[in-house]
Enzyme design. Structure first.
Site, PDB file in Angstrom:
ATOM      1  N   ARG A  48      -0.330 -12.998  78.109  1.00  0.00           N
ATOM      2  CA  ARG A  48       0.223 -12.276  79.269  1.00  0.00           C
ATOM      3  C   ARG A  48       1.725 -12.433  79.388  1.00  0.00           C
ATOM      4  O   ARG A  48       2.322 -11.868  80.315  1.00  0.00           O
ATOM      5  CB  ARG A  48      -0.384 -12.817  80.568  1.00  0.00           C
ATOM      6  CG  ARG A  48      -1.813 -12.449  80.741  1.00  0.00           C
ATOM      7  CD  ARG A  48      -2.227 -12.716  82.175  1.00  0.00           C
ATOM      8  NE  ARG A  48      -3.660 -12.815  82.208  1.00  0.00           N
ATOM      9  CZ  ARG A  48      -4.425 -12.283  83.137  1.00  0.00           C
ATOM     10  NH1 ARG A  48      -3.907 -11.643  84.151  1.00  0.00           N
ATOM     11  NH2 ARG A  48      -5.716 -12.411  83.092  1.00  0.00           N
ATOM     12  N   LYS A  66     -11.393  -5.017  81.338  1.00  0.00           N
ATOM     13  CA  LYS A  66     -11.356  -5.818  80.109  1.00  0.00           C
ATOM     14  C   LYS A  66     -12.641  -6.632  79.924  1.00  0.00           C
ATOM     15  O   LYS A  66     -13.172  -6.726  78.825  1.00  0.00           O
ATOM     16  CB  LYS A  66     -10.135  -6.759  80.111  1.00  0.00           C
ATOM     17  CG  LYS A  66      -8.801  -6.022  80.198  1.00  0.00           C
ATOM     18  CD  LYS A  66      -7.623  -6.956  80.030  1.00  0.00           C
ATOM     19  CE  LYS A  66      -7.449  -7.994  81.112  1.00  0.00           C
ATOM     20  NZ  LYS A  66      -7.121  -7.468  82.449  1.00  0.00           N
ATOM     21  N   ARG A  75      -0.928  -9.599  91.623  1.00  0.00           N
ATOM     22  CA  ARG A  75      -1.370  -9.643  90.219  1.00  0.00           C
ATOM     23  C   ARG A  75      -0.820  -8.434  89.453  1.00  0.00           C
ATOM     24  O   ARG A  75      -0.379  -8.559  88.317  1.00  0.00           O
ATOM     25  CB  ARG A  75      -2.906  -9.674  90.149  1.00  0.00           C
ATOM     26  CG  ARG A  75      -3.472 -11.037  90.527  1.00  0.00           C
ATOM     27  CD  ARG A  75      -4.917 -10.969  90.987  1.00  0.00           C
ATOM     28  NE  ARG A  75      -5.854 -10.567  89.972  1.00  0.00           N
ATOM     29  CZ  ARG A  75      -7.091 -10.093  90.232  1.00  0.00           C
ATOM     30  NH1 ARG A  75      -7.497  -9.952  91.492  1.00  0.00           N
ATOM     31  NH2 ARG A  75      -7.882  -9.760  89.260  1.00  0.00           N
ATOM     32  N   ARG A 107     -14.321 -12.688  94.467  1.00  0.00           N
ATOM     33  CA  ARG A 107     -13.368 -13.619  93.853  1.00  0.00           C
ATOM     34  C   ARG A 107     -12.222 -13.848  94.825  1.00  0.00           C
ATOM     35  O   ARG A 107     -11.722 -12.894  95.422  1.00  0.00           O
ATOM     36  CB  ARG A 107     -12.838 -13.004  92.545  1.00  0.00           C
ATOM     37  CG  ARG A 107     -13.257 -13.783  91.323  1.00  0.00           C
ATOM     38  CD  ARG A 107     -12.920 -13.049  90.073  1.00  0.00           C
ATOM     39  NE  ARG A 107     -11.481 -12.922  89.842  1.00  0.00           N
ATOM     40  CZ  ARG A 107     -10.958 -12.459  88.708  1.00  0.00           C
ATOM     41  NH1 ARG A 107     -11.749 -12.091  87.730  1.00  0.00           N
ATOM     42  NH2 ARG A 107      -9.663 -12.366  88.551  1.00  0.00           N
ATOM     43  N   ARG A 130     -15.021  -5.218  94.706  1.00  0.00           N
ATOM     44  CA  ARG A 130     -15.787  -5.888  93.649  1.00  0.00           C
ATOM     45  C   ARG A 130     -16.538  -7.098  94.203  1.00  0.00           C
ATOM     46  O   ARG A 130     -16.001  -7.868  94.995  1.00  0.00           O
ATOM     47  CB  ARG A 130     -14.800  -6.335  92.565  1.00  0.00           C
ATOM     48  CG  ARG A 130     -15.467  -7.073  91.429  1.00  0.00           C
ATOM     49  CD  ARG A 130     -14.583  -7.116  90.219  1.00  0.00           C
ATOM     50  NE  ARG A 130     -13.555  -8.138  90.293  1.00  0.00           N
ATOM     51  CZ  ARG A 130     -12.799  -8.484  89.249  1.00  0.00           C
ATOM     52  NH1 ARG A 130     -12.935  -7.875  88.092  1.00  0.00           N
ATOM     53  NH2 ARG A 130     -11.877  -9.412  89.383  1.00  0.00           N
TER      54      ARG A 130
HETATM   55  P1  ADP Z   1      -7.555 -10.259  85.871  1.00  0.00           P
HETATM   56  O1  ADP Z   1      -7.309  -9.738  84.487  1.00  0.00           O
HETATM   57  O2  ADP Z   1      -8.415  -9.358  86.676  1.00  0.00           O
HETATM   58  O3  ADP Z   1      -6.305 -10.683  86.597  1.00  0.00           O
HETATM   59  P2  ADP Z   1      -8.480 -12.854  84.899  1.00  0.00           P
HETATM   60  O4  ADP Z   1      -9.787 -13.478  85.155  1.00  0.00           O
HETATM   61  O5  ADP Z   1      -8.120 -12.511  83.482  1.00  0.00           O
HETATM   62  O6  ADP Z   1      -8.436 -11.577  85.814  1.00  0.00           O
HETATM   63  O7  ADP Z   1      -7.305 -13.816  85.437  1.00  0.00           O
HETATM   64  C1  ADP Z   1      -7.331 -14.364  86.737  1.00  0.00           C
HETATM   65  C2  ADP Z   1      -6.101 -15.228  86.957  1.00  0.00           C
HETATM   66  O8  ADP Z   1      -6.098 -16.329  86.023  1.00  0.00           O
HETATM   67  C3  ADP Z   1      -4.761 -14.547  86.723  1.00  0.00           C
HETATM   68  O9  ADP Z   1      -4.319 -13.831  87.866  1.00  0.00           O
HETATM   69  C4  ADP Z   1      -3.855 -15.751  86.414  1.00  0.00           C
HETATM   70  O10 ADP Z   1      -3.542 -16.455  87.609  1.00  0.00           O
HETATM   71  C5  ADP Z   1      -4.778 -16.645  85.605  1.00  0.00           C
HETATM   72  N1  ADP Z   1      -4.663 -16.351  84.157  1.00  0.00           N
HETATM   73  C6  ADP Z   1      -5.635 -15.826  83.355  1.00  0.00           C
HETATM   74  N2  ADP Z   1      -5.193 -15.680  82.096  1.00  0.00           N
HETATM   75  C7  ADP Z   1      -3.895 -16.103  82.103  1.00  0.00           C
HETATM   76  C8  ADP Z   1      -2.862 -16.167  81.114  1.00  0.00           C
HETATM   77  N3  ADP Z   1      -3.070 -15.750  79.876  1.00  0.00           N
HETATM   78  N4  ADP Z   1      -1.653 -16.661  81.487  1.00  0.00           N
HETATM   79  C9  ADP Z   1      -1.429 -17.098  82.735  1.00  0.00           C
HETATM   80  N5  ADP Z   1      -2.329 -17.045  83.723  1.00  0.00           N
HETATM   81  C10 ADP Z   1      -3.560 -16.549  83.419  1.00  0.00           C
END
Ligand code: ADP
Length: 240
Positions: free
Chosen positions: A87, A11, A169, A158, A125
């Site tokens: 999400r 993404k 996740r 990360r 990564r």
């Molecule tokens: P990825 O899509 O690889 O999981 P992100 O950087 O989008 O990576 O998200 C990392 C973490 O941040 C998620 O695992 C969650 O803990 C938190 N997070 C990000 N966006 C949201 C969201 N919309 N709702 C709840 N938690 C979120």
């Protein structure tokens, strides 16, 4: 545009490419915003940090408020790319109500990638903490191990890219996020399914733009700008 898909589906990479090609407006990543709060050490960051490290979702009220504030900024008036939001069902319904007040029609692009490829992508990564460039140890390593090609900074992993946290996740994605695809369809939001593996990132973003243009949902004249895009490597290459 809501860029939708499991963690590691690309993404972030696609957001940057699509911005340069057919989707105008800022790239809004709730994950990046939360990490900025963690970096700043503020109350929101302290509240989110342990959840992110455990692969759990941060509270709806927190991310909804972040997005609400961000969408009120002037650079969002022509549209935006949302990455990692919504999400949950609550986030999705809050978002649809919010964007309708701005007069936007949402479109969902679902990047489809299977779980085993995701675990392989994310566990290898590495990220440059200075410029954000992503590397893959197997398929797209830096020229000097552990060092960013662009600025010489020491690459980092990360904290949520360890295998048990990646699996959690993915589990959260299956439980809370994937069901939104049906919700969007029920709400009449167009959903485009795009294979997110087996091609270069540029090929994937070209496919997305072509499909959106064919549906009359993206700008036709932006193709030229795509040519100025950042050169990324192939999937297998996986700069997520
Ligand atoms: P990825 O899509 O690889 O999981 P992100 O950087 O989008 O990576 O998200 C990392 C973490 O941040 C998620 O695992 C969650 O803990 C938190 N997070 C990000 N966006 C949201 C969201 N919309 N709702 C709840 N938690 C979120």
């Amino acid at each position: 545009m809501i860029l939708f898909g499991p963690p590691g589906s690309g993404k972030g990479t696609q957001s940057k490419l699509l911005q340069q090609s057919c989707i105008p407006g800022p790239h809004i990543s709730t994950g990046d915003m939360l990490r900025q709060h963690i970096e700043a050490g503020d109350a929101m960051g302290r509240g989110a940090e342990h959840l992110i490290k455990a692969g759990k979702l941060v509270a709806d009220e927190t991310v909804n408020e972040l997005v609400k504030q961000r969408l009120s900024e002037p650079d969002c008036r022509g549209g935006m790319i949302l990455d990692g939001y919504p999400r949950t069902l609550n986030q999705a319904s809050v978002l649809l109500a919010l964007i309708s007040t701005y007069g936007f029609s949402p479109v969902v692009v679902h990047l489809v990638v299977d779980n085993e490829r995701i675990v392989a992508r994310l566990s290898g990564r590495r990220i440059c903490p200075v410029c954000g460039t992503l590397y893959s140890l197997k398929t797209n390593p830096p020229k000097v191990p552990g060092i960013c090609d662009l600025d010489g900074a020491k690459l980092v992993t990360r904290p949520d890219d360890s295998e048990p946290v990646i699996r959690e996740r993915l589990n959260q994605y299956e439980l809370q996020t994937r069901p939104l695809l049906d919700y969007f369809r029920r709400e009449g939001v167009p959903v485009f399914e795009i294979g997110g593996a087996g091609s270069t990132p540029e090929q994937i973003s070209n496919r997305i733009c072509d499909e959106l243009r064919a549906a009359g949902l993206a700008h036709a004249s932006a193709r030229k700008r795509a040519k100025r895009g950042v050169a990324l490597t192939s999937d297998a290459g996986v700069r997520n």
